[in-house]
Design a protein around this motif. Structure first.
Motif, short mmCIF file in Angstrom:
data_model
loop_
_atom_site.label_atom_id
_atom_site.label_comp_id
_atom_site.label_asym_id
_atom_site.label_seq_id
_atom_site.Cartn_x
_atom_site.Cartn_y
_atom_site.Cartn_z
N MET A 21 0.85 -1.18 0.00
CA MET A 21 0.00 0.00 0.00
C MET A 21 0.89 1.24 0.00
O MET A 21 1.72 1.41 0.87
N SER A 22 0.73 2.08 -1.03
CA SER A 22 1.66 3.19 -1.22
C SER A 22 1.48 4.29 -0.19
O SER A 22 2.45 4.87 0.29
N ASP A 23 0.24 4.62 0.16
CA ASP A 23 -0.02 5.67 1.13
C ASP A 23 -0.25 5.06 2.51
O ASP A 23 -0.67 3.91 2.62
N PRO A 24 0.04 5.82 3.58
CA PRO A 24 -0.24 5.29 4.92
C PRO A 24 -1.71 4.90 5.05
O PRO A 24 -2.60 5.60 4.57
N VAL A 25 -1.95 3.78 5.70
CA VAL A 25 -3.31 3.33 5.96
C VAL A 25 -3.88 4.13 7.12
O VAL A 25 -3.26 4.19 8.19
N SER A 26 -5.02 4.75 6.92
CA SER A 26 -5.68 5.45 8.03
C SER A 26 -6.54 4.44 8.78
O SER A 26 -7.38 3.76 8.19
N ILE A 27 -6.30 4.36 10.10
CA ILE A 27 -6.99 3.38 10.93
C ILE A 27 -7.73 4.11 12.04
O ILE A 27 -7.15 4.94 12.74
N VAL A 81 -0.94 -3.99 12.79
CA VAL A 81 -1.01 -3.60 11.37
C VAL A 81 0.04 -2.53 11.07
O VAL A 81 0.74 -2.59 10.05
N GLN A 82 0.18 -1.59 11.98
CA GLN A 82 1.14 -0.50 11.79
C GLN A 82 2.58 -1.01 11.77
O GLN A 82 3.45 -0.40 11.14
N ARG A 83 2.85 -2.12 12.43
CA ARG A 83 4.19 -2.71 12.38
C ARG A 83 4.49 -3.34 11.02
O ARG A 83 5.65 -3.57 10.68
N LEU A 84 3.44 -3.61 10.26
CA LEU A 84 3.61 -4.27 8.96
C LEU A 84 3.57 -3.31 7.79
O LEU A 84 4.12 -3.61 6.72
N PRO A 138 3.05 1.24 6.78
CA PRO A 138 2.84 2.59 7.31
C PRO A 138 1.36 2.84 7.56
O PRO A 138 0.51 2.55 6.72
N ALA A 139 1.07 3.37 8.73
CA ALA A 139 -0.33 3.58 9.11
C ALA A 139 -0.43 4.72 10.12
O ALA A 139 0.50 4.96 10.88
N GLU A 140 -1.57 5.38 10.10
CA GLU A 140 -1.88 6.43 11.07
C GLU A 140 -3.09 5.99 11.87
O GLU A 140 -4.15 5.70 11.31
N ILE A 141 -2.94 5.93 13.20
CA ILE A 141 -3.98 5.41 14.07
C ILE A 141 -4.68 6.56 14.80
O ILE A 141 -4.01 7.41 15.40
N THR A 142 -5.99 6.56 14.76
CA THR A 142 -6.81 7.52 15.52
C THR A 142 -7.76 6.73 16.41
O THR A 142 -8.45 5.81 15.94
N VAL A 143 -7.79 7.08 17.69
CA VAL A 143 -8.66 6.39 18.64
C VAL A 143 -9.97 7.16 18.77
O VAL A 143 -9.99 8.37 19.00
N LYS A 144 -11.08 6.44 18.61
CA LYS A 144 -12.41 7.01 18.75
C LYS A 144 -13.15 6.27 19.87
O LYS A 144 -13.26 5.05 19.84
N GLN A 145 -13.65 7.01 20.83
CA GLN A 145 -14.39 6.41 21.94
C GLN A 145 -15.88 6.73 21.82
O GLN A 145 -16.26 7.89 21.67
N ILE A 146 -16.68 5.67 21.85
CA ILE A 146 -18.12 5.77 21.63
C ILE A 146 -18.87 5.67 22.95
O ILE A 146 -18.62 4.76 23.74
N TRP A 203 -13.50 9.38 6.10
CA TRP A 203 -13.60 8.08 6.72
C TRP A 203 -12.29 7.31 6.58
O TRP A 203 -11.52 7.55 5.64
N PRO A 204 -12.00 6.42 7.48
CA PRO A 204 -10.71 5.72 7.47
C PRO A 204 -10.68 4.61 6.41
O PRO A 204 -11.72 4.15 5.93
N ASP A 205 -9.47 4.18 6.09
CA ASP A 205 -9.31 3.00 5.24
C ASP A 205 -9.68 1.73 6.02
O ASP A 205 -10.25 0.79 5.46
N LEU A 206 -9.35 1.74 7.31
CA LEU A 206 -9.53 0.55 8.13
C LEU A 206 -10.20 0.95 9.45
O LEU A 206 -9.71 1.83 10.15
N TRP A 207 -11.29 0.29 9.75
CA TRP A 207 -12.05 0.50 10.99
C TRP A 207 -11.88 -0.76 11.82
O TRP A 207 -12.26 -1.85 11.39
N ILE A 208 -11.27 -0.64 13.01
CA ILE A 208 -11.11 -1.78 13.91
C ILE A 208 -11.86 -1.46 15.18
O ILE A 208 -11.51 -0.51 15.90
N ALA A 209 -12.90 -2.25 15.46
CA ALA A 209 -13.77 -1.94 16.60
C ALA A 209 -13.85 -3.12 17.54
O ALA A 209 -13.67 -4.28 17.14
N ALA A 210 -14.12 -2.81 18.80
CA ALA A 210 -14.28 -3.84 19.83
C ALA A 210 -15.40 -3.44 20.76
O ALA A 210 -15.52 -2.28 21.14
#
Length: 321
Positions: A1-7, A28-31, A33-41, A69-76
């Motif tokens: 992936m050429s651009d950083p993944v927005s997560i 994922v970021q270790r594998l 380039p990625a930018e992580i944003t934390v969202k609390q619901i 919107w992000p490229d990748l949404w990881i929710a729990a």
């Protein structure tokens, strides 16, 4: 992936829940380039207990989510489900949606479900791992260790890290059982000539905490009383053995990522062990854990790296799409 993944890492903000999604995002970021944003619901109290199908974004107490919107949404966690099932439509199909654990609702509406194998979940979009995603890695605990070295490094070997859970729907830690565990742990540490590093969880009953502290305080070591920085990662780094109560899937899986012998301490069962039994059978089959028998036997195994394995699966699925 050429651009950083927005997560986006999305949860209700509870540490144990958020760390599952954040741990996977960091893997994922270790594998790549990625930018992580934390969202609390957070949902308004009036609507919090509504079924997921009836909740709408207008019912949120937290700030509304908005593009880009992000490229990748990881929710729990349950709180995220009404949003996880809508984000793909909001993003015009751009966002790849990952839900950790078994959502138990609309399971076909997520691109990937990263589920503990002991949940016994199946489906074309299910990727099973041992335990849950987490943030514990050898590198992370090594980075944290120097902050606690002055207190831990002088302790005699073998150093025994003890991670105590507490009351849950499936298990209890009564005062009598806690006293028995403490006596067994003390006997093992004394027989080995080693030292103790003990931490309690937020679920540990006060009576159990008090009796274990009383009976173990005479050993060389450190019983963390909850003040100051949490030394858990320091304990894991410097430990020669790790003892974990059987009630916590997260603690057992995290300890098994160290490659150190993990001894499982029994708890008072309130109902059939079910998924906990399946988890411990899985960990034991991989050579990571054994039931605590009063002896500090040593053994070796390949450290579990299940969160990294899940991260590879996420990226492969994103590329395939």
């Amino acid at each position: 992936m050429s651009d950083p993944v927005s997560i986006w890492v999305v949860s209700d903000g509870r540490t144990g829940i958020e760390n599952q999604a954040l741990g996977l995002a960091e893997a994922v970021q270790r594998l790549t380039p990625a930018e992580i944003t934390v969202k609390q619901i957070r949902w308004r109290p009036l609507f919090d207990r509504l079924p997921s199908a009836l909740k709408t974004p207008a019912m949120l107490a937290s700030a509304p989510l908005a593009a880009p919107w992000p490229d990748l949404w990881i929710a729990a966690g349950r709180a995220t489900l009404p949003l996880s099932t809508r984000i793909k439509r909001w993003s015009g199909g751009k966002t790849f949606v990952v839900q950790t654990q078994d959502p138990r609702w609309a399971n076909d509406r997520y691109d990937l479900i990263v589920a503990p194998a002991h949940d016994d979940l199946s489906g074309d979009n299910v990727f099973e791992i041992t335990g849950s995603p987490h943030r514990v890695t050898p590198e992370r605990i090594a980075q944290a260790a120097p902050a606690f070295a002055d207190r831990i490094a002088p302790l005699p070997h073998p150093r025994v890290a003890v991670l105590i859970g507490g009351r849950s729907k499936a298990f209890d830690l009564t005062q009598a059982h806690a006293a028995d565990l403490a006596d067994r742990i003390a006997a093992a540490v004394r027989a080995s000539g080693g030292s103790l590093m003990l931490t309690f969880s937020r679920r540990t009953p006060e009576a159990a905490k008090a009796v274990m502290t009383e009976r173990l305080s005479g050993l060389p070591g450190w019983i963390w009383d909850g003040t100051g920085d949490n030394p858990l990662f320091g304990f894991l780094h410097f430990a020669d053995h790790v003892l974990v109560t059987q009630d916590s899937a997260n603690m057992a899986a995290e300890a098994s990522s160290t490659g150190k012998p993990v001894h499982i301490l029994p708890m008072v069962a309130l109902k059939p062990a079910g998924k906990f039994a399946r988890l411990h059978e899985d960990l034991q089959s991989q050579g990571a854990t054994r039931p605590f028998d009063g002896a500090l036997d040593r053994w070796t195994y390949a450290p579990l790296a299940e969160t990294d394995r899940a991260a590879h699966a996420v990226l492969e699925a994103m590329r395939a799409r």
